[in-house]
Motif scaffolding. Structure first.
Motif, PDB file in Angstrom:
ATOM      1  N   VAL A 215      -9.418   4.481   2.467  1.00 54.97           N
ATOM      2  CA  VAL A 215      -9.041   4.670   1.063  1.00 54.97           C
ATOM      3  C   VAL A 215      -8.969   6.152   0.718  1.00 54.97           C
ATOM      4  N   THR A 216      -9.896   6.932   1.241  1.00 61.88           N
ATOM      5  CA  THR A 216      -9.905   8.376   0.990  1.00 61.88           C
ATOM      6  C   THR A 216      -8.618   9.025   1.491  1.00 61.88           C
ATOM      7  N   ALA A 217      -8.163   8.613   2.683  1.00 58.10           N
ATOM      8  CA  ALA A 217      -6.930   9.156   3.241  1.00 58.10           C
ATOM      9  C   ALA A 217      -5.692   8.590   2.557  1.00 58.10           C
ATOM     10  N   LEU A 218      -5.815   7.397   1.987  1.00 60.55           N
ATOM     11  CA  LEU A 218      -4.679   6.731   1.350  1.00 60.55           C
ATOM     12  C   LEU A 218      -4.304   7.382   0.025  1.00 60.55           C
ATOM     13  N   ILE A 219      -5.275   7.824  -0.726  1.00 66.94           N
ATOM     14  CA  ILE A 219      -5.000   8.379  -2.062  1.00 66.94           C
ATOM     15  C   ILE A 219      -4.020   9.553  -2.008  1.00 66.94           C
ATOM     16  N   PRO A 220      -4.184  10.543  -1.128  1.00 69.07           N
ATOM     17  CA  PRO A 220      -3.196  11.632  -1.065  1.00 69.07           C
ATOM     18  C   PRO A 220      -1.791  11.158  -0.709  1.00 69.07           C
ATOM     19  N   GLN A 221      -1.703  10.071   0.058  1.00 69.57           N
ATOM     20  CA  GLN A 221      -0.378   9.532   0.378  1.00 69.57           C
ATOM     21  C   GLN A 221       0.281   8.938  -0.869  1.00 69.57           C
ATOM     22  N   ILE A 222      -0.522   8.306  -1.713  1.00 68.36           N
ATOM     23  CA  ILE A 222       0.009   7.750  -2.957  1.00 68.36           C
ATOM     24  C   ILE A 222       0.397   8.871  -3.918  1.00 68.36           C
ATOM     25  N   VAL A 223      -0.403   9.934  -3.925  1.00 68.74           N
ATOM     26  CA  VAL A 223      -0.154  11.066  -4.826  1.00 68.74           C
ATOM     27  C   VAL A 223       1.239  11.657  -4.606  1.00 68.74           C
ATOM     28  N   LYS A 224       1.776  11.529  -3.406  1.00 65.23           N
ATOM     29  CA  LYS A 224       3.095  12.080  -3.109  1.00 65.23           C
ATOM     30  C   LYS A 224       4.176  11.488  -4.007  1.00 65.23           C
ATOM     31  N   PHE A 225       4.024  10.195  -4.403  1.00 63.53           N
ATOM     32  CA  PHE A 225       5.010   9.591  -5.306  1.00 63.53           C
ATOM     33  C   PHE A 225       4.423   9.252  -6.665  1.00 63.53           C
ATOM     34  N   ASP A 226       3.086   9.328  -6.792  1.00 60.58           N
ATOM     35  CA  ASP A 226       2.430   9.032  -8.069  1.00 60.58           C
ATOM     36  C   ASP A 226       1.263  10.000  -8.267  1.00 60.58           C
ATOM     37  N   PRO A 227       1.543  11.225  -8.747  1.00 58.97           N
ATOM     38  CA  PRO A 227       0.496  12.232  -8.902  1.00 58.97           C
ATOM     39  C   PRO A 227      -0.626  11.825  -9.856  1.00 58.97           C
ATOM     40  N   ALA A 228      -0.391  10.809 -10.680  1.00 60.74           N
ATOM     41  CA  ALA A 228      -1.383  10.411 -11.685  1.00 60.74           C
ATOM     42  C   ALA A 228      -2.694   9.928 -11.075  1.00 60.74           C
ATOM     43  N   VAL A 229      -2.680   9.479  -9.813  1.00 60.67           N
ATOM     44  CA  VAL A 229      -3.898   8.938  -9.211  1.00 60.67           C
ATOM     45  C   VAL A 229      -4.691  10.002  -8.458  1.00 60.67           C
ATOM     46  N   ALA A 230      -4.313  11.253  -8.592  1.00 61.20           N
ATOM     47  CA  ALA A 230      -4.955  12.330  -7.818  1.00 61.20           C
ATOM     48  C   ALA A 230      -6.458  12.400  -8.065  1.00 61.20           C
ATOM     49  N   GLY A 231      -6.889  12.052  -9.255  1.00 62.00           N
ATOM     50  CA  GLY A 231      -8.307  12.157  -9.584  1.00 62.00           C
ATOM     51  C   GLY A 231      -9.127  10.923  -9.279  1.00 62.00           C
ATOM     52  N   CYS A 232      -8.527   9.930  -8.652  1.00 66.14           N
ATOM     53  CA  CYS A 232      -9.245   8.695  -8.362  1.00 66.14           C
ATOM     54  C   CYS A 232     -10.337   8.936  -7.319  1.00 66.14           C
ATOM     55  N   ASN A 233     -11.544   8.530  -7.624  1.00 69.67           N
ATOM     56  CA  ASN A 233     -12.675   8.684  -6.710  1.00 69.67           C
ATOM     57  C   ASN A 233     -12.658   7.525  -5.713  1.00 69.67           C
ATOM     58  N   PRO A 234     -12.454   7.791  -4.421  1.00 67.08           N
ATOM     59  CA  PRO A 234     -12.353   6.687  -3.452  1.00 67.08           C
ATOM     60  C   PRO A 234     -13.589   5.806  -3.407  1.00 67.08           C
ATOM     61  N   LYS A 235     -14.775   6.390  -3.621  1.00 70.30           N
ATOM     62  CA  LYS A 235     -15.994   5.575  -3.605  1.00 70.30           C
ATOM     63  C   LYS A 235     -15.991   4.557  -4.740  1.00 70.30           C
ATOM     64  N   LYS A 236     -15.485   4.969  -5.892  1.00 70.12           N
ATOM     65  CA  LYS A 236     -15.439   4.063  -7.034  1.00 70.12           C
ATOM     66  C   LYS A 236     -14.276   3.086  -6.944  1.00 70.12           C
ATOM     67  N   ALA A 237     -13.320   3.375  -6.068  1.00 70.17           N
ATOM     68  CA  ALA A 237     -12.174   2.477  -5.892  1.00 70.17           C
ATOM     69  C   ALA A 237     -12.548   1.229  -5.103  1.00 70.17           C
TER      70      ALA A 237
END
Length: 223
Positions: A40-62
């Motif tokens: 999940v930690t590695a996945l978030i930056p991949q999502i940020v590439k097309f959806d910058p809004a999730v950049a602040g998502c804490n993977p532990k809380k996800a």
């Protein structure tokens, strides 16, 4: 991530869903949980590439807890038989917390991967806001539904939990009336990965979430 080991663990847990077994196998769980967090930690930056809004998502809380809330359930099994996570712009994963649209996935005991995007069973106030947005932005909603990638990957919005009649306050001839009857605004797809584990699970998840982005982006406009 050792996906086959995760599926094997969940399969055994489904057959031994009790605290004694879980305590005995806690070291296995801890390793798999750590690997899932890395995914999940590695996945978030991949999502940020097309959806910058999730950049602040804490993977532990996800990540969702494996312990089940049994207070209002007839099923008293103490543990879920999935590893799951929801990535949101708000950082809140539960609809009841006001998490908003999410990118969600889980792996279950049967070796199935579910990838989803949107809002599942949002609370009444939020659901009404989404329905009002459907009416107010009927053309935009139509355009979103016709998005090529969204349709190719997911087809239509999921129709589970649909009302038989128009919701209170909405006319029967309102735009997109059949969609206004939905209790969730979400797309998902399910893939068997027990025998064919993806070479790069994170890349596959990111691709699925990218195709769900038009729905997520449209839902964020509902206020």
């Amino acid at each position: 991530m050792h996906t086959r080991d995760l599926i094997q663990f969940l399969s055994e847990l489904s057959e031994n869903n009790n605290r004694a077994w879980f305590v005995m196998n806690k070291p296995r769980y801890d390793i798999l949980r750590a690997e899932f967090l890395e995914l999940v930690t590695a996945l978030i930056p991949q999502i940020v590439k097309f959806d910058p809004a999730v950049a602040g998502c804490n993977p532990k809380k996800a990540l969702f807890r494996i312990n089940r809330d049994m207070r209002f359930s007839r099923d008293k099994s103490p543990y879920k038989t999935t590893f799951s996570a929801a990535i949101t712009a708000s950082g809140l994963k539960k609809p009841s917390q006001g998490g908003g649209p999410a990118y969600y996935f889980h792996v279950d005991a049967e070796g199935k991967l579910l990838v989803a995007g949107g809002e599942y069973m949002p609370p009444p106030d939020r659901l009404r806001a989404i329905r009002q947005h459907v009416v107010a932005d009927a053309d935009g909603f139509s355009k979103m539904l016709k998005n090529r990638k969204l349709k190719e990957t997911y087809g239509d919005l999921q129709q589970e939990g649909k009302l038989a009649r128009p919701p209170k306050g909405f006319d029967a001839d309102a735009p997109h009336i059949e969609y206004l009857k939905l209790k969730s605004f979400i797309v998902w797809k399910e893939t068997a990965i027990g025998k064919r584990v993806p070479a790069d699970l994170g890349k596959e998840l990111a691709a699925g979430f990218r195709d769900a982005y038009p729905l997520v982006a449209w839902l964020r406009q509902a206020a």
